[in-house]
Design a protein around this motif. Structure first.
Motif, mmCIF file in Angstrom:
data_model
loop_
_atom_site.group_PDB
_atom_site.id
_atom_site.type_symbol
_atom_site.label_atom_id
_atom_site.label_comp_id
_atom_site.label_asym_id
_atom_site.label_seq_id
_atom_site.Cartn_x
_atom_site.Cartn_y
_atom_site.Cartn_z
ATOM 1 N N THR A 177 10.500 -14.376 9.491
ATOM 2 C CA THR A 177 9.243 -13.643 9.371
ATOM 3 C C THR A 177 9.379 -12.225 9.905
ATOM 4 O OG1 THR A 177 8.576 -14.795 11.377
ATOM 5 C CG2 THR A 177 7.624 -15.573 9.332
ATOM 6 N N VAL A 198 11.142 -10.116 7.297
ATOM 7 C CA VAL A 198 10.241 -9.748 6.194
ATOM 8 C C VAL A 198 9.295 -8.649 6.657
ATOM 9 C CG1 VAL A 198 8.348 -10.542 4.745
ATOM 10 C CG2 VAL A 198 10.371 -11.973 5.041
ATOM 11 N N LEU A 199 8.746 -8.836 7.867
ATOM 12 C CA LEU A 199 7.776 -7.873 8.382
ATOM 13 C C LEU A 199 8.385 -6.483 8.489
ATOM 14 C CD1 LEU A 199 4.888 -7.800 9.466
ATOM 15 C CD2 LEU A 199 5.823 -8.021 11.761
ATOM 16 N N VAL A 240 7.865 -5.357 4.551
ATOM 17 C CA VAL A 240 6.483 -4.880 4.651
ATOM 18 C C VAL A 240 6.410 -3.463 5.206
ATOM 19 C CG1 VAL A 240 4.236 -5.298 5.673
ATOM 20 C CG2 VAL A 240 5.636 -7.222 4.902
ATOM 21 N N ARG A 241 7.049 -3.236 6.375
ATOM 22 C CA ARG A 241 6.939 -1.923 7.016
ATOM 23 C C ARG A 241 7.795 -0.884 6.304
ATOM 24 N NH1 ARG A 241 4.292 -3.013 11.996
ATOM 25 N NH2 ARG A 241 2.355 -3.639 11.008
ATOM 26 N N LEU A 274 1.515 -12.079 6.356
ATOM 27 C CA LEU A 274 2.748 -11.360 6.664
ATOM 28 C C LEU A 274 2.778 -10.002 5.962
ATOM 29 C CD1 LEU A 274 5.293 -11.765 8.289
ATOM 30 C CD2 LEU A 274 6.381 -12.734 6.282
ATOM 31 N N SER A 275 2.357 -10.002 4.703
ATOM 32 C CA SER A 275 2.418 -8.746 3.950
ATOM 33 C C SER A 275 1.426 -7.729 4.493
ATOM 34 C CB SER A 275 2.169 -9.008 2.468
ATOM 35 O OG SER A 275 0.988 -9.750 2.321
ATOM 36 N N GLY A 309 1.015 -7.492 7.678
ATOM 37 C CA GLY A 309 1.524 -7.213 9.020
ATOM 38 C C GLY A 309 0.647 -7.787 10.113
ATOM 39 N N VAL A 365 0.849 -14.104 12.379
ATOM 40 C CA VAL A 365 2.070 -14.778 11.947
ATOM 41 C C VAL A 365 3.112 -14.767 13.059
ATOM 42 C CG1 VAL A 365 3.695 -14.990 10.051
ATOM 43 C CG2 VAL A 365 1.630 -13.648 9.759
#
Lengths: 334, 280
Positions: A169, A172-173, A177-178, B242-243, B245, B249
């Motif tokens: 996780t 992914v974060l 995502v960032r 999660l997407s 942020g 999570v």
């Protein structure tokens, strides 16, 4: 007469000549096969103690008694458990693992492609992790007792005690995502370019590597430190051999066996990690298939996947043991 | 290992790392007991219209996928993460130690039978084994505790057996035998007191393994079932955030990491050394 020969053989062995290496390895392989057989009994018994009628589960509550009876006969449900076990084992050995309870497809077909995907993931991870872990393990052994060694120790302890899904996780974060560098899901289209392939595999492989990297580095360091504390290495050190040469020329050749053993054993931790990683990244591998099968209680599929994973595990442990046997003659006296 | 039985307890000062890690472990266990009393909001109370809210003064750890207070959820979740893993670890370590001593004290037949059984159990990859059990029996708390206990008994057994075999060859055990003491008296009175430290260390390790195993199961949706959630389950239920942020999570996963890392650091820095590391 035969007794006398047997007694003679017995005596000779007791005096000290070890049985030939090939016999020892054959013995170890035979043990693995026996274990695999025991595992298959456990897997079968575990999944067959399921309360409820499988035929009813497949056909639903509205099924006619005739249809139920027909399906029970077709699935051998009327036979005693041991006979069904033999049927199942026989089928498994011939690549016929039955049909999925959910969609009726052949288990072998369902498993086939997924298995290749999982093996590819495992292969990439191994290629990335082994050199890295060896490098860190060996350098930590060379500079043991220094701050570097202590930091490596702390970090690797922290890594082995953290659940894999935290890394997954976090990765992914941060990266999907960032920073938006990489995709969050690992979907590879047919005919994808090398770069696309690299991007799709980066996160799953990195997460999976981390899970076994720490383990492997720790075991490599331990194996090497063990050799470094032997008296011939001390002798070399007293002679004035430089530390790096001491490790690479004097200790490492003798540590190859234990280190290879450590690598093979660490790779068996892939089996746990792959379940988490494939789930997080929706990677179409065998572990994801098994988790899905467990949630839908698709028993033939669960059984087949479990047997594949257990075989892989036993195989890795077997390889580790055989390497240890080849590398260390002292293990042959037993 | 010296041949003398250890009767009095020698105390070496704890290192700073051990003290700090120990304090965190104690705090985590306190949360498992007093967590619900400390929580400001109920476990299932929807307190905000914003889902996956970031950290704020009102909701220090943000909100989850339903708009529930994450801080309260984490406080409640400790009960399940620790409360399920602890009895499982006690069972695994207790059964493993007792059986290991039994194998060492009683004759070769029992030893061989027990050791072969444990070898078989240890040749099943842990997560795969629990997946099979959960597929067959579902994931009630009883099933989870017993499965984890069975999976981690062989590891404790091997360590306890190897120490107990060494100990039962010592003079003080032979003397006890000569006095006519029974097997149980020798196990509990002579052998066990001399392997307290390794057994405790091993117990800590089993606890960490079990927390990780049960968290992974919950993360796969196959552990503790809703409406209850342990920390692993909270990561799963909030994975959609999660997407965005969302802290919802990461926070529960970090909570698990804090617990397991501190237990491991505590074990690794205990005086007396000889900690059996990982695996086997």
């Amino acid at each position: 007469m035969a007794e006398a020969i047997a007694a003679g053989g017995e005596r000779r062995r007791r005096i000290g000549a070890p049985p030939p290496l090939a016999a020892l390895i054959a013995r170890r392989i035979a043990i693995s096969l026996l274990l695999l057989l025991a595992v298959s009994v456990l897997v079968f018994a575990g999944t067959e103690m399921l309360p409820g009628d499988v035929a009813q589960m497949i056909l639903g509550q509205g099924a006619t008694p005739q249809a139920l009876a027909g399906l029970r006969a077709a699935l051998h449900l009327n036979e005693p458990a041991w006979l069904r076990y033999l049927h199942w084992l026989w089928g498994l050995l011939h690549g016929n693992a039955g049909h999925s309870l959910v969609n009726g497809m052949s288990v072998a077909t369902l498993v086939g492609r997924r298995l290749i995907n999982s093996l590819r993931l495992a292969l990439f991870t191994t290629v990335v992790t082994v050199p890295l872990a060896l490098l860190v393990g060996i350098t930590a052994a060379i500079w043991r007792g220094t701050t570097y060694d202590r930091v490596v120790n702390m970090l690797t302890i922290a890594t082995v005690s953290v659940p894999e899904f935290l890394f997954a996780t976090l990765a992914v974060l941060i990266f999907a995502v960032r920073l938006r560098w990489l995709p969050a899901l690992s979907l590879v289209m047919r005919g994808a370019s090398f770069l696309e392939l690299l991007r799709a595999y980066a996160l799953p492989v990195a997460t999976l590597s981390l899970a076994i990297f720490a383990q492997m580095a720790r075991m490599t360091r331990a194996a090497l430190v063990n050799i470094l504390s032997s008296s011939y290495v001390e002798m070399a050190a007293l002679k004035g051999v430089r530390p790096i040469r001491l490790v690479l020329r004097h200790a490492l050749p003798n540590a190859l066996g234990p280190v290879a053993n450590a690598v093979a054993l660490s790779l068996s931790f892939l089996l746990g990690g792959v379940v988490i990683v494939e789930t997080v990244f929706s990677y179409p591998g065998l572990a994801k298939l098994m988790v899905d099968a467990v949630s839908t209680r698709d028993m033939p599929l669960v059984q087949a996947c479990a047997m594949i994973f257990c075989t892989a595990y036993l195989l890795l442990v077997l390889v580790a043991d055989v390497i240890a046997l080849l590398a260390n003659p002292r293990l042959r006296h037993r | 290992m010296s041949d003398e039985p250890i009767r009095g307890r020698r105390r070496a000062p704890l290192s700073p790392v051990a003290l700090a890690a120990g304090a965190v472990v104690v705090a985590c266990f306190a949360l498992a007991v007093f967590g619900p009393a400390l929580a400001l909001h109920g476990e299932g109370a929807i307190v905000s219209r914003h889902i996956f809210a970031p950290m704020s003064a009102a909701f220090p750890l943000g909100t989850d996928y339903l708009g529930r207070d994450m801080l309260s959820r984490v406080l409640y979740g400790a009960r399940f993460t620790i409360g399920v893993a602890l009895p499982a670890a006690l069972l695994a370590s207790g059964a493993g130690t007792m059986l290991g001593m039994l194998a060492a004290v009683r004759g070769r037949t029992l030893d061989a039978a027990l050791s072969r059984t444990m070898d078989t159990l240890i040749s099943l990859p842990t997560l795969i084994f629990s997946l099979v059990v959960v597929a067959a029996l579902g994931s009630s708390i009883t099933v989870l505790v017993l499965t984890a206990a069975v999976i981690y008994t062989p590891g404790s057994y091997r360590i306890a057996r190897s120490i107990a075999v060494d100990l039962s060859a010592t003079d003080f055990v032979k003397a006890a035998r000569a006095r006519g003491e029974g097997g149980l008296a020798i196990m509990l009175g002579e052998i066990l007191p001399n392997m307290v430290m390794p057994v405790l260390t091993d117990f800590g390790l089993r606890f960490v393994f079990i927390v990780l195993l049960l968290s992974s199961l919950s993360f796969l949706g196959l552990g503790i079932q809703p409406p209850y959630s342990d920390w692993g389950g909270m990561v799963r239920e909030n994975i959609e955030g999660l997407s965005a942020g969302a802290p919802a999570v990461i926070v529960p996963a970090v909570a698990i990491a804090i617990l397991t890392i501190s237990v491991n650091l505590l074990i690794d820095n205990l005086p007396g050394r000889g900690s059996p590391r990982r695996g086997e």
